[in-house]
Structures are given as structure tokens and as C-alpha cells.
Design an enzyme around this catalytic site. Structure first.
Site, mmCIF file in Angstrom:
data_model
loop_
_atom_site.group_PDB
_atom_site.id
_atom_site.type_symbol
_atom_site.label_atom_id
_atom_site.label_comp_id
_atom_site.label_asym_id
_atom_site.label_seq_id
_atom_site.Cartn_x
_atom_site.Cartn_y
_atom_site.Cartn_z
ATOM 1 N N LEU A 245 0.970 -1.061 0.038
ATOM 2 C CA LEU A 245 -0.040 -0.119 0.163
ATOM 3 C C LEU A 245 0.905 1.421 -0.190
ATOM 4 O O LEU A 245 0.372 2.400 -0.375
ATOM 5 C CB LEU A 245 -0.971 -0.111 1.258
ATOM 6 C CG LEU A 245 -2.075 -1.220 1.378
ATOM 7 C CD1 LEU A 245 -2.629 -1.091 2.725
ATOM 8 C CD2 LEU A 245 -2.933 -1.177 0.061
ATOM 9 N N GLY A 246 1.850 1.251 0.512
ATOM 10 C CA GLY A 246 2.879 2.504 0.577
ATOM 11 C C GLY A 246 4.104 2.276 1.407
ATOM 12 O O GLY A 246 4.384 1.021 1.946
ATOM 13 N N GLY A 248 7.474 4.341 3.410
ATOM 14 C CA GLY A 248 8.138 5.537 4.152
ATOM 15 C C GLY A 248 9.253 5.304 4.894
ATOM 16 O O GLY A 248 9.812 4.160 4.875
ATOM 17 N N GLY A 249 9.795 6.386 5.783
ATOM 18 C CA GLY A 249 11.015 6.219 6.521
ATOM 19 C C GLY A 249 10.854 5.044 7.576
ATOM 20 O O GLY A 249 11.884 4.371 8.152
ATOM 21 N N PHE A 250 9.671 4.735 8.113
ATOM 22 C CA PHE A 250 9.358 3.928 8.866
ATOM 23 C C PHE A 250 9.254 2.368 8.800
ATOM 24 O O PHE A 250 9.645 1.546 9.250
ATOM 25 C CB PHE A 250 7.886 4.232 9.807
ATOM 26 C CG PHE A 250 6.889 4.080 8.783
ATOM 27 C CD1 PHE A 250 6.167 3.159 8.122
ATOM 28 C CD2 PHE A 250 6.463 5.204 8.223
ATOM 29 C CE1 PHE A 250 5.291 3.020 7.356
ATOM 30 C CE2 PHE A 250 5.617 5.255 7.186
ATOM 31 C CZ PHE A 250 4.888 4.186 6.507
ATOM 32 N N GLY A 251 9.226 2.194 7.191
ATOM 33 C CA GLY A 251 8.796 0.837 6.688
ATOM 34 C C GLY A 251 8.093 0.724 5.617
ATOM 35 O O GLY A 251 7.652 1.788 4.950
ATOM 36 N N VAL A 253 4.165 -0.659 4.177
ATOM 37 C CA VAL A 253 2.710 -0.808 4.552
ATOM 38 C C VAL A 253 1.969 -1.769 3.675
ATOM 39 O O VAL A 253 2.049 -1.627 2.112
ATOM 40 C CB VAL A 253 1.658 0.428 4.690
ATOM 41 C CG1 VAL A 253 0.262 -0.095 5.223
ATOM 42 C CG2 VAL A 253 2.372 1.103 5.715
ATOM 43 N N LYS A 267 1.875 -2.491 8.956
ATOM 44 C CA LYS A 267 3.150 -1.846 8.875
ATOM 45 C C LYS A 267 4.213 -2.515 9.323
ATOM 46 O O LYS A 267 4.259 -2.856 10.630
ATOM 47 C CB LYS A 267 2.766 -0.392 9.455
ATOM 48 C CG LYS A 267 4.144 0.353 9.468
ATOM 49 C CD LYS A 267 4.073 1.531 10.521
ATOM 50 C CE LYS A 267 2.994 2.610 10.305
ATOM 51 N NZ LYS A 267 3.131 3.624 11.230
ATOM 52 N N ASP A 365 3.370 15.021 14.787
ATOM 53 C CA ASP A 365 3.527 14.996 13.240
ATOM 54 C C ASP A 365 2.052 15.076 12.361
ATOM 55 O O ASP A 365 2.149 14.060 11.639
ATOM 56 C CB ASP A 365 4.357 13.499 13.047
ATOM 57 C CG ASP A 365 5.086 13.609 11.866
ATOM 58 O OD1 ASP A 365 5.365 14.652 11.242
ATOM 59 O OD2 ASP A 365 5.475 12.304 11.320
#
Length: 541
Positions: A245-246, A248-251, A253, A267, A365
Site C-alpha cells: 500500500l505504501g 516511508g521512512g518507518f518501513g 505497509v 505496517k 507529526d
């Protein structure tokens, strides 16, 4: 001290070159221009073959098919195959001297290499060693120091009548230096390997301590934490991470499905950083919330270094894809009324975090990317990786480091000179987001047509301050929509006041959004200046 090889340099002088002319009138035998032994390189004058006497000055004898000797004085030496024509030299081998050296006989040090007459060649001994021979029983005077300083020389005292003092050649000294450098490099390499091993061991120990701390936290939060899943269950529910699905910097999804058929968003967090605060923050904050405008945490996974968070599935994704791009179909699809409802929903979610829980939660955030929309476009606040909990009744708190995304971070998070960090920091981020929803663009955009439009809050403030009927925004078709948009602009401008004390609480923001436009005062102009036109976008997603 191996005097195994001697180099002969042929010095062809004017005198030698004129000898054939002097002898031209005499009765001499016919001499060949060159001669050679079998399988050897040919030699020329002043060398002569033993079979052609009177044709040269230095005799060379062919004693076999593979060996030829040269006569120097009273001694004969074997000529080695290698010849250097550039320097007119070749190498000879002293077998007698070699035997003396190999037998470690002192007689080798007594050998004399003086040249016989006539002096038509020079001798070079390799390797070159400076050698002093001193009688053992001789009483030397201080004049000896004029020749050499004994402490600077190596000594050899095993011979009967003499002591020998010598220095190694530059080449041998260079080899010793190279060996020392190689040894030093080896020691440094070993030290680096040891340091890396210790660092890795410390890192593993720190990681193990972190895992223990996270486990202890989860046990203490057993009544608040959601269901725990194994990593094998995570792989099964995502069909081995089939639909992404997507990222980012976190990991990353992925879409997943629970046993009952409910869709979820999984996630998968990147490798744990620091002491696991991001993971703990998500579980601790979202796990204790229950509100229609806060994304629900269905479960989590903690299995060694593998960590995952399982949320309710939001089919419409994030708010950001619906607001950027002026005149886009997505923006017109939402419409101003839907954007107004979304703004109110986000404010209600923030009010719950700031006041509705027993433990207050600051998000730190808030931005369009972290607002998810369900099938009915109901907004839900997500991504609590930077959230901070605090139990104190007061609204102020201390911060050890900067939190948030550039473009949405409150001034007090950069410097305490602007004020104290509090729930008003989330209000600032909310205000920047509301203005982006209104403008359909980033608040800072260097690609606009006019310089005055680069910083959207300043540009739109002028229009509101002058009570201009036309705001210059896309899609406003009725007076009702015009009032909604003006309320959102005024609220956004109040929220981004530089002084935290000048900003409204999120509860006051809700009242302003739901009140009549006539009751709203126009705030002071935010005095943080807009950047010059050449500056790039500060937003970091």
C-alpha cells in the site's frame, strides 16, 4: 654478506677504438667482429675467444655448450646468460666465493677483488656492503674515528684475527622498513577488527536490553495493548506481503486480511532504531485510544528484530493525495464542504488526544500524509511514532530532541526562545495543514507565477485582511462555500501564530470552525518571513 655476483661494465674508450687502426699495418691474424659460445649471446672486442689469440684483451673460454668463462687476472668466472646492452654490462658468477660464503668461512671476508691490468672494465658487487676489517690485537688510536663510528655499524667477531664492521645496503634497509610498515599495518588491522567485534557485541547487547525493555513495557500494558500476533501469522494475513500500500521512512505497509474477513493495513517497521521508542510509542498511544477520528490499532507483532503494527484498513488512503494539485479532479471530487468536515474531524481527534484520555498524548507529526480516510472520507489520525505521553496536569513539557516534519514543525520545537513545547505545538501543525487543504498546494512553493505567492499564508492573509470577495481559489461556487473557506483560512492563520500563547486550543479551534464567520476576528499576520524564491521546498516526507 653474499658476494655471489659481480657486474662487468665494458668501457670502450677512444684508445680502444683506435687500436685496430694502429694494428692495420702490422701482420696480425684475421679476427672476427664477434663470436659466441653455443646457446649464448655473441660478444665483441675487447673480448676474444680462446681459439683466436691476439684478437682482444679479455679472454673468454667456451667450456661447454651451456657455459662460458671469462678470465680476469688469475681467476676465471662463469658468465651468466643475462646481458644488459643498454649499460654494456653482464653478470659473472664467482663459484669459489659462493662456496666460502655458504660454509660461513672467514676466508670469504679475506677475498680480494682488485682489477687486473689493463683497467678496461669496472667491478660492482651486489648487494653493496661497507665493510671495515680491524685486527683484534691492534691498539687503535682515536684516528680510527675518522673512518667510521663503530656504534653505527653492525659487528661480526667470529673470525680468529679480525673483527668486521659493516652496514647493510639501502635496499636491505628498505626491505626492513617495508617489513616494519607491514607489521604495523597488520597490528592496526587486528585492532580495527577487535574494535568492530566489540562494537558489534555491544550493539547486540544493547539490542537485547532494548528487546527486554519493550517486552517489560508490553507486559505492564497487558490490559491496554491490542492482540499480539506471530510473524508467521503476519505473513499469512498479508499473503506473504503480496499487496503493498505504501512505503516511508518507518518501513512498508501491506494490505492484509484477518480470519473473519476484515481488511487491515500491516505496517512492517524497519530495523529497530535507538531504544525502540517508535514501536513503544505506537503501541502505548494508539493502544489506549478509542475515537472515531483516531485510527484503530488491531494488533502488533514483536518477534526478535521483526516488528509489525496492524491497523484498520483505510480504503481511501491518505488525505495528501486529495489536496495537492490545484484544479485536480480529486480536489473537486471532495468539494469544499467535505474538506470542511474533514478539518472538523481532525480537530475532534486532536481534542480527544489532548483532553479526552487519562494520559494526554501529543502527536508531534500532524500533516496530510498522516491523516487517513475511510470509505466515507471520515478522517483518522495515524502514525504515532513521534507521539509523547505525559501525565502532568500542566500543559508544558520538556523535549530532548526535535520532532516532526519540516514545514509543519512549531517554532518552539526549534528554539525555546519562542515559548514552551505543549499541545499548542500540535495546533501549529494543524494550522499549516488546514492552509494547505485550502490552497491545494504546499504552503511554500517556489514554482508559482508571482513571488508574492511563494509563501501561501502571507498571500492569503492579504486577501482576507482586505476583505476581498474573490479569494482566487479553485472551485468556490456559492456564498456558503466562500464562508467555509474563509473560516478555514482564519482558523489556520490563528493556529500558526509564532507565539504559542497567541494560538487557540484545539477546543477553541472546533468552536471557530462551527461558529458564524462574522464572529471570527482576523488574527495578526504571522511574522515568520517567507523564504526567497530560489529556496527549495522544505517539506520532508
Amino acid at each position: 654478506m653474499y658476494y655471489k655476483m659481480i657486474v662487468i661494465f665494458v668501457l670502450v674508450s677512444v684508445f680502444i677504438s683506435s687500436l685496430p687502426v694502429l694494428h692495420s699495418d702490422m701482420s696480425t691474424p684475421t679476427c672476427p667482429e664477434s663470436f659466441s659460445c653455443p646457446n649464448r649471446i655473441p660478444l665483441e672486442y675487447p673480448f676474444y675467444s680462446a681459439t683466436n689469440k691476439g684478437c682482444g684483451l679479455i679472454k673468454v673460454s667456451c667450456i661447454s655448450n651451456h657455459t662460458k668463462e671469462i678470465q680476469l687476472g688469475k681467476h676465471s668466472y662463469v658468465i651468466l646468460p643475462k646481458v644488459d646492452y643498454a649499460s654494456n654490462s653482464f653478470i659473472i658468477h664467482n663459484k669459489t666465493f659462493e662456496k666460502l660464503v655458504n660454509s660461513t668461512s672467514c676466508e670469504a671476508l679475506m677475498n680480494n677483488f682488485t682489477s687486473p691490468e689493463p683497467l678496461l672494465y669496472s667491478i660492482s658487487i651486489a648487494p653493496l656492503i661497507t665493510l671495515f676489517k680491524c685486527r683484534k690485537k691492534h691498539n687503535y688510536t682515536d684516528d680510527t674515528a675518522a673512518y667510521f663510528h663503530q656504534p653505527n655499524y653492525n659487528s661480526y667477531n667470529s673470525c680468529k684475527d679480525y673483527n668486521f664492521y659493516y652496514k647493510l645496503s639501502v635496499r636491505r634497509h628498505l626491505i626492513r622498513v617495508i617489513l616494519l610498515i607491514a607489521l604495523g599495518a597488520g597490528v592496526v588491522t587486528i585492532l580495527i577488527i577487535i574494535i568492530l567485534c566489540l562494537k558489534k557485541k555491544y550493539g547486540l547487547r544493547k539490542k537485547a536490553e532494548c528487546d527486554v525493555n519493550v517486552e517489560i513495557f508490553l507486559k505492564n500494558q497487558v490490559f491496554l495493548a491490542p492482540k499480539r500476533y506471530s510473524y508467521s501469522q503476519i505473513k499469512k494475513m498479508t499473503n506473504y506481503f503480496k499487496v503493498k500500500l505504501g512505503q516511508g521512512g518507518f518501513g512498508s505497509v501491506y494490505r492484509g486480511e484477518l480470519r473473519g474477513g476484515n481488511l487491515v493495513a500491516v505496517k512492517i517497521l524497519n530495523e529497530l532504531k535507538g531504544n525502540g521508542n517508535d514501536f513503544v510509542n505506537e503501541v502505548a498511544s494508539v493502544g489506549r485510544t478509542c475515537h472515531v477520528n483516531i485510527v484503530s490499532l488491531v494488533g502488533f507483532c514483536l518477534e526478535g528484530s521483526r516488528r509489525a503494527l496492524i491497523y484498520e484498513y483505510m480504503p481511501n488512503g491518505s488525505l495528501e493525495k486529495f489536496i495537492y494539485g490545484r484544479g485536480s479532479s480529486s480536489n473537486s471530487h471532495l468539494g469544499w464542504e467535505k474538506l470542511h468536515q474533514i478539518a472538523i474531524g481532525i480537530a475532534r481527534g486532536l481534542e480527544y488526544l489532548h483532553r479526552g484520555c487519562n494520559t494526554r498524548i501529543l502527536h508531534f507529526d500532524i500533516k496530510p500524509h498522516n491523516i487517513l480516510l475511510d470509505q466515507d472520507f471520515c478522517p483518522k489520525i495515524s502514525d504515532f511514532g513521534l507521539a509523547k505521553l505525559f501525565l502532568e496536569k500542566g500543559s508544558m513539557m520538556s523535549m530532548s530532541h526535535l520532532r516532526g516534519t519540516p514545514g509543519y514543525i512549531a517554532p518552539e520545537l526549534f528554539s525555546r526562545n519562542f515559548g514552551q513545547v505543549s499541545h499548542k505545538s500540535d495546533v501549529y501543525s494543524y494550522g499549516m495543514m488546514i492552509l494547505e487543504m485550502v490552497g491545494g498546494r504546499k504552503n511554500i512553493d517556489v514554482e508559482v507565477d508571482h513571488t508574492s505567492e511563494i509563501y501561501f499564508p502571507h498571500w492569503i492573509y492579504k486577501k482576507v485582511e482586505l476583505h476581498e470577495e474573490q479569494l482566487g481559489l479553485h472551485g468556490i461556487v456559492s456564498e456558503e462555500e466562500n464562508e467555509m473557506v474563509r473560516k478555514m483560512i482564519i482558523v489556520g492563520l490563528w493556529c500558526i501564530q509564532t507565539n504559542p500563547l497567541s494560538r487557540p486550543t484545539i477546543t477553541k479551534v472546533l468552536e471557530m470552525l462551527e461558529d458564524d464567520l462574522a464572529l471570527l476576528e482576523i488574527p495578526p499576520k504571522p511574522y515568520l518571513s517567507s523564504p526567497p524564491r530560489h529556496v527549495g521546498s522544505p517539506s520532508t516526507e
